[in-house]
Scaffold this motif. Structure first.
Motif, PDB file in Angstrom:
ATOM      1  N   ILE A   4       4.485  12.415   9.299  1.00 25.09           N
ATOM      2  CA  ILE A   4       4.622  11.064   8.389  1.00 25.09           C
ATOM      3  C   ILE A   4       4.182  10.614   6.924  1.00 25.09           C
ATOM      4  CG2 ILE A   4       3.284   8.657   7.466  1.00 25.09           C
ATOM      5  CD1 ILE A   4       3.140   9.039  11.761  1.00 25.09           C
ATOM      6  N   THR A   5       4.738  10.801   5.682  1.00 30.25           N
ATOM      7  CA  THR A   5       5.228  10.596   4.900  1.00 30.25           C
ATOM      8  C   THR A   5       4.796   9.650   4.361  1.00 30.25           C
ATOM      9  OG1 THR A   5       6.158  12.848   5.187  1.00 30.25           O
ATOM     10  CG2 THR A   5       5.890  11.899   2.764  1.00 30.25           C
ATOM     11  N   LEU A   6       4.053   9.565   2.575  1.00 35.74           N
ATOM     12  CA  LEU A   6       3.200   8.221   2.822  1.00 35.74           C
ATOM     13  C   LEU A   6       3.795   8.771   0.954  1.00 35.74           C
ATOM     14  CD1 LEU A   6       1.447   8.106   4.720  1.00 35.74           C
ATOM     15  CD2 LEU A   6       0.283   6.264   3.633  1.00 35.74           C
ATOM     16  N   ASP A   7       4.223   8.238  -0.132  1.00 38.45           N
ATOM     17  CA  ASP A   7       4.555   8.083  -1.907  1.00 38.45           C
ATOM     18  C   ASP A   7       3.143   7.183  -1.940  1.00 38.45           C
ATOM     19  OD1 ASP A   7       6.716   9.447  -0.919  1.00 38.45           O
ATOM     20  OD2 ASP A   7       7.554   7.656  -1.636  1.00 38.45           O
ATOM     21  N   CYS A   8       2.788   8.226  -2.712  1.00 35.56           N
ATOM     22  CA  CYS A   8       1.549   7.852  -3.237  1.00 35.56           C
ATOM     23  C   CYS A   8       0.870   7.429  -4.966  1.00 35.56           C
ATOM     24  CB  CYS A   8      -0.227   7.522  -2.154  1.00 35.56           C
ATOM     25  SG  CYS A   8      -0.384   9.921  -1.745  1.00 35.56           S
ATOM     26  N   VAL A  51       4.072  10.177  -6.716  1.00 33.24           N
ATOM     27  CA  VAL A  51       5.337   9.681  -6.919  1.00 33.24           C
ATOM     28  C   VAL A  51       5.046   8.573  -8.072  1.00 33.24           C
ATOM     29  CG1 VAL A  51       6.309   9.788  -4.984  1.00 33.24           C
ATOM     30  CG2 VAL A  51       5.413   7.571  -4.641  1.00 33.24           C
ATOM     31  N   PRO A  52       5.776   8.676  -9.120  1.00 29.47           N
ATOM     32  CA  PRO A  52       5.591   8.127 -10.205  1.00 29.47           C
ATOM     33  C   PRO A  52       5.053   6.324 -10.490  1.00 29.47           C
ATOM     34  CG  PRO A  52       7.492   9.213 -10.278  1.00 29.47           C
ATOM     35  CD  PRO A  52       6.808   9.200  -9.437  1.00 29.47           C
ATOM     36  N   GLU A  53       5.466   5.877  -9.225  1.00 34.97           N
ATOM     37  CA  GLU A  53       5.961   4.452  -8.883  1.00 34.97           C
ATOM     38  C   GLU A  53       5.098   3.605  -8.159  1.00 34.97           C
ATOM     39  OE1 GLU A  53       8.335   6.279  -5.743  1.00 34.97           O
ATOM     40  OE2 GLU A  53       8.654   6.551  -8.162  1.00 34.97           O
ATOM     41  N   GLY A  54       4.280   2.393  -8.373  1.00 31.05           N
ATOM     42  CA  GLY A  54       3.519   2.461  -7.564  1.00 31.05           C
ATOM     43  C   GLY A  54       3.787   1.269  -6.101  1.00 31.05           C
ATOM     44  N   LYS A  55       3.680   1.032  -5.236  1.00 34.74           N
ATOM     45  CA  LYS A  55       3.846   0.487  -4.354  1.00 34.74           C
ATOM     46  C   LYS A  55       4.374  -0.784  -5.181  1.00 34.74           C
ATOM     47  CE  LYS A  55       2.473  -1.156   0.322  1.00 34.74           C
ATOM     48  NZ  LYS A  55       3.038  -2.157   0.594  1.00 34.74           N
ATOM     49  N   GLN A  56       5.075  -1.761  -4.620  1.00 33.67           N
ATOM     50  CA  GLN A  56       5.440  -2.798  -4.447  1.00 33.67           C
ATOM     51  C   GLN A  56       6.344  -4.191  -3.774  1.00 33.67           C
ATOM     52  OE1 GLN A  56       8.398  -2.768  -7.402  1.00 33.67           O
ATOM     53  NE2 GLN A  56       8.137  -0.639  -8.386  1.00 33.67           N
ATOM     54  N   ALA A  57       6.006  -3.705  -2.502  1.00 35.88           N
ATOM     55  CA  ALA A  57       6.063  -4.669  -1.157  1.00 35.88           C
ATOM     56  C   ALA A  57       5.912  -4.043  -0.485  1.00 35.88           C
ATOM     57  CB  ALA A  57       7.918  -5.075  -1.332  1.00 35.88           C
ATOM     58  N   LYS A  58       5.708  -4.517   1.180  1.00 32.37           N
ATOM     59  CA  LYS A  58       5.342  -5.602   2.025  1.00 32.37           C
ATOM     60  C   LYS A  58       5.913  -4.004   2.913  1.00 32.37           C
ATOM     61  CE  LYS A  58       4.055  -7.427   6.597  1.00 32.37           C
ATOM     62  NZ  LYS A  58       4.829  -6.562   7.658  1.00 32.37           N
ATOM     63  N   GLY A  69      -2.908   0.014  -0.555  1.00 31.53           N
ATOM     64  CA  GLY A  69      -2.139  -0.930  -0.668  1.00 31.53           C
ATOM     65  C   GLY A  69      -1.478  -0.536   0.436  1.00 31.53           C
ATOM     66  N   ASN A  70      -0.948  -0.044   1.257  1.00 25.40           N
ATOM     67  CA  ASN A  70      -0.403   0.116   2.418  1.00 25.40           C
ATOM     68  C   ASN A  70      -0.950  -0.491   3.652  1.00 25.40           C
ATOM     69  OD1 ASN A  70       1.710   2.483   1.085  1.00 25.40           O
ATOM     70  ND2 ASN A  70      -0.439   3.420   1.232  1.00 25.40           N
ATOM     71  N   GLU A  71      -0.286  -1.154   4.013  1.00 21.28           N
ATOM     72  CA  GLU A  71      -0.547  -2.361   5.686  1.00 21.28           C
ATOM     73  C   GLU A  71      -0.929  -1.073   6.257  1.00 21.28           C
ATOM     74  OE1 GLU A  71       2.539  -2.517   3.673  1.00 21.28           O
ATOM     75  OE2 GLU A  71       1.785  -4.536   2.932  1.00 21.28           O
ATOM     76  N   PHE A  72      -2.161  -1.359   7.061  1.00 18.26           N
ATOM     77  CA  PHE A  72      -2.184  -1.055   8.493  1.00 18.26           C
ATOM     78  C   PHE A  72      -2.657  -1.788   9.629  1.00 18.26           C
ATOM     79  CE2 PHE A  72      -6.099   0.573   6.348  1.00 18.26           C
ATOM     80  CZ  PHE A  72      -6.509   0.745   7.730  1.00 18.26           C
ATOM     81  N   CYS A  73      -2.670  -1.364  10.610  1.00 16.26           N
ATOM     82  CA  CYS A  73      -3.165  -2.357  11.684  1.00 16.26           C
ATOM     83  C   CYS A  73      -4.006  -1.921  12.809  1.00 16.26           C
ATOM     84  CB  CYS A  73      -2.172  -2.583  12.966  1.00 16.26           C
ATOM     85  SG  CYS A  73      -1.239  -4.379  12.138  1.00 16.26           S
TER      86      CYS A  73
END
Length: 145
Positions: free
Chosen positions: A7-11, A74-81, A139-143
Motif C-alpha cells: 500500500i503506497t501513500l503519497d505524502c 510528492v510535491p502536491e498536498g492532499k486535495q480531496a477525500k 489528512g488521509n482518512e482511515f476507519c
C-alpha cells in the motif's frame, strides 16, 4: 493466485507518516539494507544527499503476514477525500458498547500520535457494527473498525 501487495501513500513527510502508521498498525519501520546499522548510514553510503533522505520510508508487519506500507514524498498536498482507505481492525469480534469503548480508546491513543478524529458512526444492527472515521497526520482518512 494470491499476490503480495504493498500500500503506497503519497505524502509530504514520509518519516513522520511512516512512524504514525507503524504505531497505528503495530508495524515496525523497515530495516535498513544488510550491512548497515541505520538508514542514515545506508543512504550516506548510497550517496543520497541529505535533502533527499526523507523522500521515502516504509513499514512492515513484524510477522510478515500484512502488507508493506510505502510512503513517498510528492510535491502536491492532499486535495480531496480518499477514494480508498485503510480500515484498522481495532475491535474484531466485539459488539455494541464494548466494541465502541475499544474503538474510542484506540481513537484517543492515535490522536496522541497525531491523528484527527473526524466522526463516529453508531452500531446499527444487523449490518453496521459501528466505527470511527479518523485522519492521519497528513489528512488521509482511515476507519477504526
Amino acid at each position: 493466485m494470491a499476490r503480495d501487495i504493498q500500500i503506497t501513500l503519497d505524502c509530504a513527510d514520509p518519516a513522520r507518516l511512516s512512524a504514525f502508521w507503524a504505531e497505528a498498525l503495530g508495524y515496525r519501520l523497515q530495516d535498513p539494507p544488510g550491512g548497515f546499522a541505520s538508514w542514515e548510514q545506508a543512504l550516506e553510503a548510497m550517496g543520497v544527499p541529505p535533502e533527499r533522505r526523507n523522500d521515502a520510508s516504509a513499514v512492515a508487519d513484524p510477522d510478515g503476514s500484512g502488507p508493506r506500507f510505502f510512503f513517498q514524498r510528492v510535491p502536491e498536498g492532499k486535495q480531496a477525500k480518499n477514494r480508498m482507505h485503510v480500515d484498522v481492525r481495532a475491535a474484531p469480534g466485539l459488539e455494541g458498547e464494548a466494541r465502541m469503548a475499544v474503538l474510542e480508546a484506540e481513537a484517543e491513543r492515535l490522536v496522541s500520535h497525531g491523528a484527527t478524529r473526524l466522526e463516529r458512526h453508531e452500531p446499527d444492527p444487523p449490518l453496521l457494527t459501528g466505527h470511527i472515521v479518523m485522519a492521519d497526520p497528513e489528512g488521509n482518512e482511515f476507519c477504526l473498525d
